[in-house]
Design a protein around this motif. Structure first.
Motif, PDB file in Angstrom:
ATOM      1  N   VAL A 293      65.540  38.494  69.760  1.00  0.00           N
ATOM      2  CA  VAL A 293      65.353  39.624  70.665  1.00  0.00           C
ATOM      3  C   VAL A 293      63.916  39.581  71.157  1.00  0.00           C
ATOM      4  CG1 VAL A 293      65.406  42.145  70.875  1.00  0.00           C
ATOM      5  CG2 VAL A 293      67.009  41.004  69.351  1.00  0.00           C
ATOM      6  N   ASP A 294      63.708  39.855  72.439  1.00  0.00           N
ATOM      7  CA  ASP A 294      62.355  39.883  72.982  1.00  0.00           C
ATOM      8  C   ASP A 294      62.205  41.145  73.813  1.00  0.00           C
ATOM      9  OD1 ASP A 294      59.765  39.075  73.482  1.00  0.00           O
ATOM     10  OD2 ASP A 294      60.313  37.127  74.303  1.00  0.00           O
ATOM     11  N   GLY A 295      60.981  41.414  74.240  1.00  0.00           N
ATOM     12  CA  GLY A 295      60.717  42.589  75.045  1.00  0.00           C
ATOM     13  C   GLY A 295      59.664  42.287  76.085  1.00  0.00           C
ATOM     14  N   ASP A 296      59.722  43.014  77.180  1.00  0.00           N
ATOM     15  CA  ASP A 296      58.738  42.802  78.248  1.00  0.00           C
ATOM     16  C   ASP A 296      57.326  43.016  77.737  1.00  0.00           C
ATOM     17  OD1 ASP A 296      60.810  42.266  80.089  1.00  0.00           O
ATOM     18  OD2 ASP A 296      61.090  44.410  80.429  1.00  0.00           O
ATOM     19  N   LYS A 297      57.177  43.895  76.742  1.00  0.00           N
ATOM     20  CA  LYS A 297      55.865  44.153  76.148  1.00  0.00           C
ATOM     21  C   LYS A 297      55.872  43.758  74.670  1.00  0.00           C
ATOM     22  CE  LYS A 297      55.099  48.090  79.222  1.00  0.00           C
ATOM     23  NZ  LYS A 297      56.368  48.076  79.918  1.00  0.00           N
ATOM     24  N   GLY A 298      56.744  42.816  74.321  1.00  0.00           N
ATOM     25  CA  GLY A 298      56.871  42.396  72.929  1.00  0.00           C
ATOM     26  C   GLY A 298      57.954  43.189  72.226  1.00  0.00           C
ATOM     27  N   VAL A 299      58.233  42.813  70.985  1.00  0.00           N
ATOM     28  CA  VAL A 299      59.275  43.486  70.208  1.00  0.00           C
ATOM     29  C   VAL A 299      58.720  43.758  68.817  1.00  0.00           C
ATOM     30  CG1 VAL A 299      60.357  41.298  69.537  1.00  0.00           C
ATOM     31  CG2 VAL A 299      61.697  43.367  69.493  1.00  0.00           C
ATOM     32  N   GLY A 300      58.965  44.942  68.311  1.00  0.00           N
ATOM     33  CA  GLY A 300      58.422  45.328  67.012  1.00  0.00           C
ATOM     34  C   GLY A 300      59.395  45.072  65.872  1.00  0.00           C
ATOM     35  N   ILE A 301      58.855  45.091  64.660  1.00  0.00           N
ATOM     36  CA  ILE A 301      59.686  44.900  63.466  1.00  0.00           C
ATOM     37  C   ILE A 301      60.761  45.978  63.402  1.00  0.00           C
ATOM     38  CG2 ILE A 301      59.659  44.997  60.940  1.00  0.00           C
ATOM     39  CD1 ILE A 301      56.906  43.599  61.090  1.00  0.00           C
ATOM     40  N   SER A 302      60.400  47.212  63.748  1.00  0.00           N
ATOM     41  CA  SER A 302      61.378  48.309  63.686  1.00  0.00           C
ATOM     42  C   SER A 302      62.542  48.070  64.657  1.00  0.00           C
ATOM     43  CB  SER A 302      60.707  49.652  63.975  1.00  0.00           C
ATOM     44  OG  SER A 302      60.096  49.626  65.257  1.00  0.00           O
ATOM     45  N   ASP A 303      62.256  47.428  65.797  1.00  0.00           N
ATOM     46  CA  ASP A 303      63.329  47.092  66.744  1.00  0.00           C
ATOM     47  C   ASP A 303      64.271  46.066  66.124  1.00  0.00           C
ATOM     48  OD1 ASP A 303      62.168  48.700  68.798  1.00  0.00           O
ATOM     49  OD2 ASP A 303      60.795  47.070  69.297  1.00  0.00           O
ATOM     50  N   CYS A 304      63.701  45.054  65.469  1.00  0.00           N
ATOM     51  CA  CYS A 304      64.504  44.012  64.821  1.00  0.00           C
ATOM     52  C   CYS A 304      65.356  44.610  63.707  1.00  0.00           C
ATOM     53  CB  CYS A 304      63.612  42.906  64.266  1.00  0.00           C
ATOM     54  SG  CYS A 304      62.784  41.945  65.555  1.00  0.00           S
ATOM     55  N   VAL A 305      64.762  45.512  62.915  1.00  0.00           N
ATOM     56  CA  VAL A 305      65.485  46.166  61.824  1.00  0.00           C
ATOM     57  C   VAL A 305      66.650  46.977  62.382  1.00  0.00           C
ATOM     58  CG1 VAL A 305      65.317  47.961  60.036  1.00  0.00           C
ATOM     59  CG2 VAL A 305      63.526  46.222  60.239  1.00  0.00           C
ATOM     60  N   ALA A 306      66.415  47.719  63.470  1.00  0.00           N
ATOM     61  CA  ALA A 306      67.473  48.544  64.067  1.00  0.00           C
ATOM     62  C   ALA A 306      68.641  47.681  64.556  1.00  0.00           C
ATOM     63  CB  ALA A 306      66.897  49.371  65.220  1.00  0.00           C
ATOM     64  N   VAL A 307      68.321  46.559  65.203  1.00  0.00           N
ATOM     65  CA  VAL A 307      69.370  45.650  65.686  1.00  0.00           C
ATOM     66  C   VAL A 307      70.122  45.060  64.493  1.00  0.00           C
ATOM     67  CG1 VAL A 307      69.810  43.452  66.868  1.00  0.00           C
ATOM     68  CG2 VAL A 307      68.229  45.115  67.880  1.00  0.00           C
ATOM     69  N   SER A 308      69.388  44.648  63.468  1.00  0.00           N
ATOM     70  CA  SER A 308      69.993  44.059  62.278  1.00  0.00           C
ATOM     71  C   SER A 308      70.968  45.032  61.607  1.00  0.00           C
ATOM     72  CB  SER A 308      68.902  43.651  61.293  1.00  0.00           C
ATOM     73  OG  SER A 308      69.471  43.118  60.122  1.00  0.00           O
ATOM     74  N   ARG A 309      70.543  46.266  61.433  1.00  0.00           N
ATOM     75  CA  ARG A 309      71.399  47.278  60.784  1.00  0.00           C
ATOM     76  C   ARG A 309      72.656  47.534  61.610  1.00  0.00           C
ATOM     77  NH1 ARG A 309      66.590  51.144  58.914  1.00  0.00           N
ATOM     78  NH2 ARG A 309      66.147  50.131  56.943  1.00  0.00           N
ATOM     79  N   HIS A 310      72.475  47.695  62.908  1.00  0.00           N
ATOM     80  CA  HIS A 310      73.600  47.974  63.809  1.00  0.00           C
ATOM     81  C   HIS A 310      74.612  46.828  63.789  1.00  0.00           C
ATOM     82  CE1 HIS A 310      75.653  49.686  67.319  1.00  0.00           C
ATOM     83  NE2 HIS A 310      75.705  48.454  67.802  1.00  0.00           N
ATOM     84  N   VAL A 311      74.117  45.611  63.999  1.00  0.00           N
ATOM     85  CA  VAL A 311      74.995  44.443  64.043  1.00  0.00           C
ATOM     86  C   VAL A 311      75.655  44.238  62.681  1.00  0.00           C
ATOM     87  CG1 VAL A 311      75.077  41.931  64.333  1.00  0.00           C
ATOM     88  CG2 VAL A 311      73.761  43.322  65.941  1.00  0.00           C
ATOM     89  N   GLY A 312      74.854  44.288  61.603  1.00  0.00           N
ATOM     90  CA  GLY A 312      75.387  44.090  60.255  1.00  0.00           C
ATOM     91  C   GLY A 312      76.474  45.085  59.913  1.00  0.00           C
ATOM     92  N   PHE A 313      76.239  46.354  60.240  1.00  0.00           N
ATOM     93  CA  PHE A 313      77.217  47.408  59.956  1.00  0.00           C
ATOM     94  C   PHE A 313      78.537  47.117  60.664  1.00  0.00           C
ATOM     95  CE2 PHE A 313      79.332  51.332  61.287  1.00  0.00           C
ATOM     96  CZ  PHE A 313      79.567  51.936  60.056  1.00  0.00           C
ATOM     97  N   HIS A 314      78.467  46.803  61.963  1.00  0.00           N
ATOM     98  CA  HIS A 314      79.695  46.573  62.734  1.00  0.00           C
ATOM     99  C   HIS A 314      80.411  45.283  62.331  1.00  0.00           C
ATOM    100  CE1 HIS A 314      79.730  50.049  65.346  1.00  0.00           C
ATOM    101  NE2 HIS A 314      78.405  49.961  65.365  1.00  0.00           N
ATOM    102  N   LEU A 315      79.655  44.255  61.953  1.00  0.00           N
ATOM    103  CA  LEU A 315      80.295  43.013  61.508  1.00  0.00           C
ATOM    104  C   LEU A 315      81.083  43.265  60.221  1.00  0.00           C
ATOM    105  CD1 LEU A 315      77.547  40.283  62.118  1.00  0.00           C
ATOM    106  CD2 LEU A 315      79.565  40.772  63.513  1.00  0.00           C
TER     107      LEU A 315
END
Length: 154
Positions: free
Chosen positions: A38-60
């Motif tokens: 995951v990337d961002g126009d102004k970078g991506v933070g650890i909290s963003d990565c954690v949120a994506v990980s939790r969301h994806v992991g939960f649904h998988l």
């Protein structure tokens, strides 16, 4: 639907309210490692990565998408990772890039412009017996095999 496509959809669903973030790549490796970049126009933070990980992991898990053991990893592309998306090129305007072309030719210069069909870089061209000149060169995406941002520690 394949696993990578499903995971990409889940990740994009999670960042849908964050127009500054985007999914660069999703890869399921044979060893069970599932990587989301995951990337961002102004970078991506650890909290963003954690949120994506939790969301994806939960649904998988909830939808039992992957039947074998897997290890989910969410991160931003490393500094040495080649640029894949036009949006990544745009984010790196004014930085020095190294562009590899089909015949193995390498070019280096400041990324000035990103167009629909290619990029413009400002490169130093040195001809024998002459002073080096700064020249703007257009390189079509169709001729680019890899582009990396060069990191300067000056």
């Amino acid at each position: 639907m394949d696993i990578e496509q499903k995971v990409r959809e889940l990740a994009e669903q999670k960042i849908a309210d964050r127009p500054d973030l985007f999914v660069v790549d999703v890869k399921m490796h044979p060893n069970g490692k599932l990587i989301i970049l995951v990337d961002g126009d102004k970078g991506v933070g650890i909290s963003d990565c954690v949120a994506v990980s939790r969301h994806v992991g939960f649904h998988l898990e909830e939808e039992n998408v992957i039947e074998h053991a897997y290890n989910l990893e969410v991160s931003s592309p490393g500094l040495d990772a080649p640029l894949k998306l036009r949006r990544q090129y745009e984010k790196n305007i004014d930085r020095t890039v190294e562009v590899k072309q089909a015949e193995g030719k390498k070019r280096e210069g400041k990324l000035l412009l990103v167009a629909e069909d290619g990029i413009t870089i400002e490169e130093k061209i040195k001809e024998k017996g002459k002073k080096a000149e700064l020249v703007e060169s257009f390189i079509p995406f169709s001729e680019i095999t890899e582009t990396k941002v060069l990191i300067s520690f000056k």
